[in-house]
Design an enzyme around this catalytic site. Structure first.
Site, PDB file in Angstrom:
ATOM      1  N   ASP A 102       1.043  -1.230   0.341  1.00  0.00           N
ATOM      2  CA  ASP A 102      -0.022  -0.027   0.145  1.00  0.00           C
ATOM      3  C   ASP A 102       0.804   1.199  -0.145  1.00  0.00           C
ATOM      4  O   ASP A 102       1.926   1.229   0.464  1.00  0.00           O
ATOM      5  CB  ASP A 102      -0.836   0.212   1.231  1.00  0.00           C
TER       6      ASP A 102
HETATM    7  N1  URA Z   1      -1.399  -5.705   3.975  1.00  0.00           N
HETATM    8  C1  URA Z   1      -1.964  -4.441   3.971  1.00  0.00           C
HETATM    9  O1  URA Z   1      -2.786  -4.042   4.476  1.00  0.00           O
HETATM   10  N2  URA Z   1      -1.007  -3.782   3.287  1.00  0.00           N
HETATM   11  C2  URA Z   1       0.055  -3.763   2.730  1.00  0.00           C
HETATM   12  O2  URA Z   1       0.720  -3.007   2.141  1.00  0.00           O
HETATM   13  C3  URA Z   1       0.500  -5.383   2.668  1.00  0.00           C
HETATM   14  C4  URA Z   1      -0.275  -6.045   3.320  1.00  0.00           C
END
Ligand code: URA
Length: 230
Positions: A102
């Protein structure tokens, strides 16, 4: 593509020529004689007939990046800088990300032009653990450990998450290892307990550990042994 097809796709070889070349041991893939038309020819393969080079093969490239927050795990984005903007490499358009993070997540990101290899790293079937360090708004309870190990139901995808291992490090910090990569998975798992994830950092993907020598935003090529461990 199969080797027999690769050969017969050359304008001067028919299917029969391809079979005969293979049978007579005149075809080499990556320096080894190949007699089996079912062998795979990839963009990285060097293919020769006698002393003639039919395909030089692209070099396979593998990088680990220490992803900063605020940079998108995508190859293009209208608003934000992308992780590829952090790489000073030729033919950047050939590269893809093995296991996105993310926007706000930091840590280990793998970038490569080898799709078969990156699939092994990311697909749930390979069961390679991805380990995250998680900091949360509310205290993390011991009941999370069992719930994550049993799996949580995600209604949107109509699935139960694979067993995940949670190690509580202190009241608001834990290390979580997943064996798949669902959309916002870590945040949704803590969201099950109405506990907001404040910081998320990926430390490891299978055998690949984020190099502590890499400052945020820096990257390096993977070593031969890191590549072959996946
Ligand atoms: N899980 C999440 O919520 N975000 C990420 O970036 C990776 C795994």
């Amino acid at each position: 593509m199969r080797l027999d097809r690769f050969l017969s796709n050359q304008p001067r070889f028919s299917r029969l020529d391809a079979r005969q070349l293979l049978a007579s041991g005149r075809v080499r893939v990556d320096g080894q004689v190949s007699r089996d038309g079912r062998d795979e020819v990839r963009a990285f393969s060097r293919v020769e007939v006698d002393d003639e080079l039919l395909q030089a093969g692209k070099p396979a490239r593998y990088f680990m990046l220490h992803k900063p927050a605020g940079v998108v795990s995508a190859t293009q984005h209208p608003e934000h800088r992308t992780v590829l903007d952090l790489l000073d490499e030729p033919d950047i358009q050939d590269l893809h990300i093995g296991g996105r993070l993310d926007l706000t997540t930091t840590g280990l990101l793998i970038i490569t032009n080898d799709g078969l290899w990156s699939r092994r790293l990311t697909e749930p079937r390979s069961r390679l653990g991805k380990t995250y360090r998680v900091e949360t708004e509310q205290p993390i309870g011991n009941e999370y450990i069992d719930a994550f190990a049993r799996g949580l139901y995600f209604a949107y995808e109509d699935l139960t998450t694979l067993p995940a291992e949670l190690e509580i490090l202190d009241s608001h910090t834990a290390r979580l290892t997943l064996h798949e990569g669902r959309y916002h998975q870590v945040k949704r798992m803590f969201g099950h307990f109405n506990n907001k994830v404040l910081r998320l950092h990926r430390e490891r993907m299978g055998p690949l550990v984020l190099d502590p020598a890499l400052a945020v935003g820096q990257y390096r090529s993977l070593s031969e042994s890191e590549i072959t461990q996946v």
